[in-house]
Structures are given as C-alpha cells and as structure tokens.
Design a protein around this motif. Structure first.
Motif, PDB file in Angstrom:
ATOM      1  N   ILE A 175       0.876  -1.181   0.000  1.00 67.22           N
ATOM      2  CA  ILE A 175       0.000   0.000   0.000  1.00 67.22           C
ATOM      3  C   ILE A 175       0.912   1.229   0.000  1.00 67.22           C
ATOM      4  O   ILE A 175       1.601   1.482   0.995  1.00 67.22           O
ATOM      5  N   SER A 177       2.123   5.004   0.493  1.00 66.73           N
ATOM      6  CA  SER A 177       1.733   6.157   1.309  1.00 66.73           C
ATOM      7  C   SER A 177       2.189   7.434   0.603  1.00 66.73           C
ATOM      8  O   SER A 177       3.363   7.580   0.279  1.00 66.73           O
ATOM      9  N   THR A 178       1.239   8.331   0.369  1.00 67.73           N
ATOM     10  CA  THR A 178       1.609   9.612  -0.247  1.00 67.73           C
ATOM     11  C   THR A 178       2.260  10.546   0.770  1.00 67.73           C
ATOM     12  O   THR A 178       3.088  11.379   0.411  1.00 67.73           O
ATOM     13  N   ASP A 215      -9.938  -2.481   5.891  1.00 66.78           N
ATOM     14  CA  ASP A 215     -10.082  -1.401   4.922  1.00 66.78           C
ATOM     15  C   ASP A 215      -8.698  -0.813   4.705  1.00 66.78           C
ATOM     16  O   ASP A 215      -8.124  -0.190   5.611  1.00 66.78           O
ATOM     17  N   SER A 216      -8.140  -0.979   3.539  1.00 69.33           N
ATOM     18  CA  SER A 216      -6.760  -0.573   3.293  1.00 69.33           C
ATOM     19  C   SER A 216      -6.565   0.932   3.450  1.00 69.33           C
ATOM     20  O   SER A 216      -5.522   1.377   3.953  1.00 69.33           O
ATOM     21  N   THR A 217      -7.557   1.725   3.051  1.00 66.16           N
ATOM     22  CA  THR A 217      -7.444   3.174   3.195  1.00 66.16           C
ATOM     23  C   THR A 217      -7.405   3.568   4.662  1.00 66.16           C
ATOM     24  O   THR A 217      -6.598   4.399   5.091  1.00 66.16           O
ATOM     25  N   ASP A 218      -8.273   2.947   5.427  1.00 62.89           N
ATOM     26  CA  ASP A 218      -8.318   3.214   6.863  1.00 62.89           C
ATOM     27  C   ASP A 218      -7.023   2.770   7.538  1.00 62.89           C
ATOM     28  O   ASP A 218      -6.450   3.504   8.358  1.00 62.89           O
ATOM     29  N   LEU A 220      -4.036   2.439   6.221  1.00 63.28           N
ATOM     30  CA  LEU A 220      -2.949   3.330   5.819  1.00 63.28           C
ATOM     31  C   LEU A 220      -3.024   4.654   6.587  1.00 63.28           C
ATOM     32  O   LEU A 220      -1.984   5.212   6.983  1.00 63.28           O
ATOM     33  N   ASN A 221      -4.228   5.139   6.824  1.00 66.47           N
ATOM     34  CA  ASN A 221      -4.395   6.373   7.589  1.00 66.47           C
ATOM     35  C   ASN A 221      -3.798   6.223   8.985  1.00 66.47           C
ATOM     36  O   ASN A 221      -3.167   7.156   9.503  1.00 66.47           O
ATOM     37  N   ASP A 224      -0.018   6.355   8.749  1.00 67.91           N
ATOM     38  CA  ASP A 224       0.424   7.740   8.552  1.00 67.91           C
ATOM     39  C   ASP A 224       0.359   8.545   9.843  1.00 67.91           C
ATOM     40  O   ASP A 224       1.276   9.315  10.164  1.00 67.91           O
TER      41      ASP A 224
END
Length: 401
Positions: A175, A177-178, A215-218, A220-221, A224
C-alpha cells in the motif's frame, strides 16, 4: 503478534496498619527540622549512602535500549483513543526483536548489524481478562524502534524487512503512502491489520496496526498518523553514538543507589530489575495513558530507577512529590484499598490488594514514600517486611541527599 509483558514502571508497595517491627536502628546524621532517621526501624536493609559500579560491563546496548523508551511515542499521543497501555520492553538482540517481526527477518537483522531497540503497544480497549491480545473490535498499535549502526544500514534494513514480510504470504499486498513515500506498507486483503517499516536516521520504525475492519485506506491512515507522531519523537531523541555505548554509566544520577533493597550485591543492568528510564516508560504500561501522562508532566517527573520490585522517581520539587503520590494512589484502581501508613514516616501512604486483585500479578502491599523531590515506592507480600522497607526507603533517601 506477541503481547508486550508489563514491567513495574513505577514499582509500588503497600503497608498495613500497626507499629513497625522492632529491628535495628539507622546510621546517619539528623538534619535540623527533619526526622532523625537513626530512630527508624529498618531491619537489615542498608540505608547508608551508596554508589553502584558505573561500568556498563559490555551492556551498553541495553542501557541505550532503556534510554530509547523516551524515543518511542506513547500510543495516546498517536490518537487520544489509544489510552490503554499494553506495556513496553527493551529489545537487546535479534532474538528479542523477532518477537515483533516475521521469523524470516533474522538474516536482515544480522546482516545489517542490528544493535538494540524498544517496543511499546497501546489500544483503545483493554485486553480481555486472561488474554494477551486486544479484542477483535479494538484498535491497537504496536510501535517498535530498531537501531542500526548508521542511516544507510537502516534504509537497507527497512526495505529488506519489508521484503521478508511480503514473502511470508503470496496474498500480501503493498500500500503506497503519499504522506510518507519512503515508508514500506503492506497488508493482506480481508485481514484487518497492516504492517509497515520506515527508516529515519539510524532507526527503523516497525509498525503493526490492528483495526476492527479490513479497509486498506483506513489502515494506511493509521500508519500515517503513527509516523506523524513517531518521527518527531526520534528527532527529539539524543541517540548515543555506537562507539560510546560502553561509556554509558549504569547510574549516572545516583538514582538506583537511592532505591531501598535488601542486598546491594550482584546488580547489573537489567531492563526489568535494575534499570533507569525516562517518563515515557511509565506511560507505556499505564491503564490510562492520558491520566498518567498528565500526572508525570504536571509533576515534572524525569527519571525513574527500578531495582527489583521497588523504585525511586525524581520529580520537580517536594510539592510535586506529594502530588505524584496522590496521583499514583488515584490511578491504582479498585483492586487496592487504602490502609494506614506508619505515622513515623512523614508523608507515607499505603494500599493493600483486595479480593479483586491477583497476587500472581501484584504484591499484597504497596506504599509510597515522598522525600524532597523524590518518591520511593516499595512492595512486599509480608506486612513486617514492607513496614521495614518504608522506613528504610525514607532513611536511605535522607542519608543520600
């Protein structure tokens, strides 16, 4: 994932009501306006001013690992909901570090010359009774800081640790990370946790985050936001150069020597039973990190010395010492009941484990002893012994200052 075992961040002791047992007196000189500690009954506990051998005896990496407790951010600073401290530990060698990494990571640690580390964990729910893992509906963050010889080694280690983790299962996916493009983050679709490695200076931050849902977005948050808290903590930490590890002193401020113990012989650095830590160490294992963090900040607590099951904490001044005692009693929980402390030891306050407590996890008696800008905490399962310890701790602090 291995749960971090709790150690006594502020070792405690309790005392029951009654007179101190009649034992030997105390050497020393009375200070005008203070209790004559020579009249206290301390049993066979030594209470004369003392100094331990300052030589690290080859345990410099362990001493640096203890210092790293303050380089690992408490979970409550990642998110205020993560207030249940799950403990912390020093990782003095690759074998201990592998408790928090995939077992196939050992060649990476060996090849990149892993030095020492520190791990801490916190969650938004306590572990279920008798369990060593958070409940499935909890958010939990395990934050591990790994030390390598230099920045280049750390960067290589982060990439190779990620490769080793990915190889464990063909289902693992990266995943990106920006916010932290140099971080390596991966998860397994359908599984509600995520792993990450991020090199910063000569350290590698290793993260394991559990969430209630996959949830990959969650996920990753959460990686971060953890890095957002952890990276500045590294920047604020003054790391000891590797070539100076063996020059680290065992007891630079003489705090270990102010902890009352039955026998002063045979003590060598040990992260559980002969250790100096900064304030974060107490927060990492707190039942409510937010409350403990505020208490330590408000009292200016900067160091705690732990010897066996006793400790001495240094705070701002005497008023802060009394405030720390009251705060520690307030946070002891409903498994302890207050009891009468010895009246001849000024400021001593005591607790006794009740039927809600577990003698396998806590001593029966716990007592707090303030003296000037110090708070001694002693423990015992026996009433006569703990009473002598209370007197000895006060006398030792008086004779040491």
């Amino acid at each position: 994932m291995v749960r971090i075992s709790r150690v006594a961040s502020v070792a405690a002791c309790v005392l029951v009501a009654g007179l101190l047992s009649a034992c030997g007196g105390v050497a020393g000189t009375a200070v005008p306006g203070e209790l004559d500690v020579r009249k206290l009954e301390v049993g066979t506990y030594p209470v004369d001013a003392h100094e331990y051998d300052q030589n690290s005896s080859g345990k410099g990496s362990l001493l640096e690992g203890m210092r790293m407790a303050d380089a690992v951010v408490p979970s409550v600073q990642i998110d205020s909901s993560l207030k249940f401290g799950r403990g912390s530990t020093v990782l003095t060698d690759a074998t201990e570090a592998l408790d928090f990494l995939a077992k196939v990571s050992k060649p990476v640690l060996d090849n990149r010359k892993y030095i020492t580390g520190f791990a801490a964990s916190g969650a938004d729910k306590p572990d279920p009774a008798g369990e060593t893992r958070p409940p499935s509906d909890a958010t939990a963050v395990t934050n591990v800081l790994l030390r390598f010889p230099d920045e280049a080694s750390a960067k290589l280690a982060a990439r190779e640790l990620e490769d080793a983790d990915l190889s464990v299962s063909p289902d693992n996916r990266k995943i990106p990370s920006t916010k932290y493009p140099d971080a390596y983050v991966h998860w397994r679709p359908g599984v509600p946790n995520v792993g990450a490695f991020h090199a910063h200076k000569e350290f590698v931050i290793s993260l394991f985050v559990q969430r209630p849902r996959a949830d990959s977005t969650d996920l990753l948050n959460w990686v971060d936001r953890t890095l957002a808290a952890q990276v500045p903590a590294i920047d604020n930490f003054r790391a000891t150069p590797v070539n100076q590890f063996d020059s680290l002193k065992v007891d630079p401020d003489g705090l270990l020597a102010r902890v009352a113990v039955a026998d002063r012989k045979g003590h060598t650095p040990d992260d559980d039973s002969f250790a100096i830590y900064g304030p974060n160490h107490g927060i990492h294992s707190a039942d409510d990190e937010s409350v403990t963090q505020k208490l330590l900040q408000d009292t200016g607590a900067d160091k705690v010395a732990i010897v066996d099951a006793s400790s001495v904490t240094r705070v701002r001044d005497f008023d802060a010492a009394r405030k720390l005692v009251d705060g520690l009693i307030d946070t002891a929980g409903d498994k302890f009941d207050p009891i009468t402390a010895p009246t001849d030891v000024p400021g001593a306050k005591c607790l006794q484990l009740n039927s809600r407590g577990d003698l396998e996890k806590d001593y029966k008696y716990r007592c707090y002893v303030p003296y000037k800008r110090y708070v001694g905490v002693v423990t015992s399962d026996k009433e006569p012994d703990v009473r002598q310890k209370v007197a000895a701790q006060y006398a030792l602090l008086a004779n040491s200052l």
